[in-house]
Structures are given as C-alpha cells and as structure tokens.
Design an enzyme around this catalytic site. Structure first.
Site, PDB file in Angstrom:
ATOM      1  NE  ARG A  77      -3.555  -0.411   2.745  1.00  0.00           N
ATOM      2  CZ  ARG A  77      -4.199  -0.180   3.761  1.00  0.00           C
ATOM      3  NH1 ARG A  77      -3.844  -1.283   4.622  1.00  0.00           N
ATOM      4  NH2 ARG A  77      -4.658   0.815   4.323  1.00  0.00           N
ATOM      5  CD  GLN A 108     -13.255   6.835  10.015  1.00  0.00           C
ATOM      6  OE1 GLN A 108     -13.651   5.575  10.400  1.00  0.00           O
ATOM      7  NE2 GLN A 108     -14.165   7.662   9.256  1.00  0.00           N
ATOM      8  CG  ASN A 109      -8.392   8.634   5.073  1.00  0.00           C
ATOM      9  OD1 ASN A 109      -9.444   7.819   5.373  1.00  0.00           O
ATOM     10  ND2 ASN A 109      -8.921   9.675   4.470  1.00  0.00           N
ATOM     11  CG  ASP A 111      -4.336   8.824   2.588  1.00  0.00           C
ATOM     12  OD1 ASP A 111      -4.163   9.927   3.491  1.00  0.00           O
ATOM     13  OD2 ASP A 111      -5.243   8.616   2.134  1.00  0.00           O
ATOM     14  CG  HIS A 126      -8.504   4.437  12.335  1.00  0.00           C
ATOM     15  ND1 HIS A 126      -9.698   4.280  11.334  1.00  0.00           N
ATOM     16  CD2 HIS A 126      -9.082   4.473  13.418  1.00  0.00           C
ATOM     17  CE1 HIS A 126     -10.482   4.145  12.086  1.00  0.00           C
ATOM     18  NE2 HIS A 126     -10.300   4.091  13.382  1.00  0.00           N
ATOM     19  CB  CYS A 137       9.886  -0.144  23.884  1.00  0.00           C
ATOM     20  SG  CYS A 137      10.816   0.342  22.480  1.00  0.00           S
ATOM     21  CB  CYS A 149      12.523  -1.393  18.129  1.00  0.00           C
ATOM     22  SG  CYS A 149      12.556  -0.018  19.419  1.00  0.00           S
ATOM     23  CB  CYS A 152      13.702  -2.537  23.346  1.00  0.00           C
ATOM     24  SG  CYS A 152      12.559  -3.045  21.901  1.00  0.00           S
ATOM     25  CB  SER A 191     -18.637   2.961   5.294  1.00  0.00           C
ATOM     26  OG  SER A 191     -17.662   2.513   5.953  1.00  0.00           O
TER      27      SER A 191
END
Ligand code: BJW
Length: 240
Positions: A77, A108-109, A111, A126, A137, A149, A152, A191
């Site tokens: 994506r 909510q996107n 992008d 989101h 962590c 990461c 850690c 939606s």
C-alpha cells in the site's frame, strides 16, 4: 432563456457555513478515492488482499500470527501511495482552516494526504502508514526501512490502528471534545461503520451541531444527518 443549474448546497447550509466558528470535519477513505487510493468498502465491494479480507489482514490477531504478512500488505500500500497526490477535497478542507476560527480535522485515513494538502494539527484516529512502532516498547520511527527497534531491538510494526486495537492515546478524547463543541460537522467519505470514529457525528449532533454528510452512497448515518450531499467529495466540497 439562460439555463440555470440548481446548487446542491442548501440556503441553510450556506447560512451556517458563513456564521459557524467551531467546525468538526471527519473524513474517511472516500476523501482519498479521487486521488486513486482504494477504499475498504463501498460500491458493493470489500477490499481483499491475497484472498484475505482487509479486516483479517488489518487486525491485531494478524500482527501476532504473521507480522511479515502484515508488513507485506502495508509495503504494497505504501508503494501505491508514493505517487498519489491530494485531490480537490483535501485542498478544499485545508482551505477551511483559514475560513473558520476553530476547525478540527479528524481523519480515519492513514495516508497523510490531508497534511500533504496543507492541513495541520490533523487528528489521525487510525495512525499513519508512513510510521512504524515497536511491538514491545512502542517507540515510533518515521522510517519504514528498518524492521527492528533502535530502542530495544524488538520487531517494528506499522504505526496504524488495526481492528481490536486501541486508538492512539488522547486522539479520540481530542476528537470527542471537538465534537461536543462543534456548531457544524461534516462527515466526508466514510461508510460510518467503524467505531469509535462513527460515534463522533452522533455526539456532535446530540450536542447541537448541524451535521452534513458528503458521500455518493447512503450510510447508516445518512438518515440521522441534517443534510446529505450525495456525490463525490472532490465535486461537492469546492461548491460549498
Ligand atoms: C466517497 C467517494 C468519494 C467513495 N467522495 N465519498 C461498537 C460496535 C461494534 C463494534 C465495535 C464498537 N466499538 C468498537 C468496535 C470494534 C471495531 C469496529 O468498529 N468494528 C465494526 C466494523 C463492527 N473497532 C475497533 O476495533 C477499533 N478499536 C477499538 O474500538 O478499540 C477498543 C476495543 C478494543 C477491543 C475490542 C473492542 C473495542 C479500531 C478500529 C481500527 C480500524 N482500522 C482500519 C484499518 C487501519 C489500517 C489499514 O489501513 O489497514 O481503519 S479498518 C478500516 O475502516 C480503516 C478505516 O479507517 C476504517 C473506516 O473506513 P472508512 O474510512 O469509512 O472507509 P470505507 O471504505 O469503509 O468507506 C468509504 C466510503 O467512502 C464509502 O461510504 C463510499 O461510498 C465513500 N466514497 N468514493 C466521497 N469520491
């Protein structure tokens, strides 16, 4: 005789648009559809990737079961998104920041297209596809190049909110505060099936806001809204 096309924007909405100070805008995947970003639902279809419905691959359980598959889905994506540009809807919403003294944009996107269009202080309910986060962590990284990461050493995962996961700390509270204080609320290209995001317009209306939906299709919120503008966000928003 000169022909005239009736505007889809009501006189009531124009009046409220001209006088409102506190405005909430909630957006979903439909706002990016005209940029070429596929939606999850809509048009009778549900997104599927390698035979898996998106709510399976984009779920907390999948991160535990098969993190490499989750990365593959998000890498795919991100590749699609690299070439994508904001459209007239993103640009119009970014312009509204200068129009209203107090505009809260909640998306909510994942992008980042609102920010690319010039919107700032966007509440991303989101998360964001361009960031990664440590599974242990929670340290975030703006780079997706490394899968371990730096804090850690454990695995990184996309910094997005999957089904069954909690929203980022504070994000929903800030959005809910804006909903409770809004005079005008736009619900654009969603939606309205996913919670708690879908609750925000309900809260706004119960607290007195005039709620306007912009969507080519009916949603569970349509009957509840004060006004429904049926059509594509990129066509409708510039008219307002
Ligand atoms: C156009 C257009 C154009 C086309 N112009 N428009 C209460 C009741 C029932 C269930 C729950 C509940 N509360 C919580 C839940 C569980 C769950 C949920 O909501 N489930 C429902 C589906 C039943 N929620 C969660 O799990 C959330 N977490 C949570 O609540 O934590 C507490 C908790 C934990 C454990 C158990 C219970 C509670 C987290 C939700 C995270 C959602 N994540 C996703 C994936 C993100 C990563 C990824 O991208 O893969 O977010 S799912 C997916 O749906 C994505 C979207 O942000 C989200 C919303 O979709 P959206 O934006 O509305 O897009 P579409 O595709 O659905 O719709 C597009 C619309 O655009 C359509 O209407 C078109 O018509 C329109 N359109 N072209 C304007 N040109």
């Amino acid at each position: 005789m000169e022909s005239q096309t009736a505007s889809p924007i009501s006189a009531e909405l124009r009046r409220r648009f001209n006088s409102a100070a506190r405005v909430l805008v909630l957006t979903g995947a439909g706002v990016s559809a005209e940029s070429g970003v596929p939606t999850f639902r809509g048009g009778g279809n549900t997104a599927v990737w390698k035979g898996m419905p998106f709510d399976v691959i984009s779920s907390a359980g999948m991160v535990e079961r098969d993190l490499p598959a989750v990365w593959e889905w998000f890498d795919y994506r991100r590749d699609l998104l690299k070439a994508v540009k904001p459209n007239a809807a993103h640009v119009t919403i970014a312009g509204w920041q200068h129009r209203f003294p107090d505009l809260t944009l909640v998306t909510q996107n994942i992008d980042g297209l609102h920010q690319k269009a010039g919107s700032h202080d966007v509440i991303e309910l989101h998360g964001n596809i361009w960031r990664a986060r440590c599974v242990t962590c929670s340290m975030t990284s703006e780079s997706n190049e490394h899968r371990a990461c730096v804090g850690c050493g454990d695995h990184l995962r996309p910094d997005v909110v999957l089904f069954g996961e909690l929203l980022p700390t504070g994000a929903y509270d800030r959005a809910a505060d804006a909903a409770l204080g809004a005079e005008l609320c736009f619900v654009i290209g969603t939606s309205a099936l996913v919670y708690p995001a879908a609750n925000l317009p309900v809260m706004a209306k119960r607290a007195g806001a005039y709620v306007v939906e912009v969507n080519p299709e009916e949603t569970p919120l349509s009957d509840f809204c004060d006004e429904v503008l049926t059509g594509k966000a990129g066509d409708i928003l510039p008219l307002i």
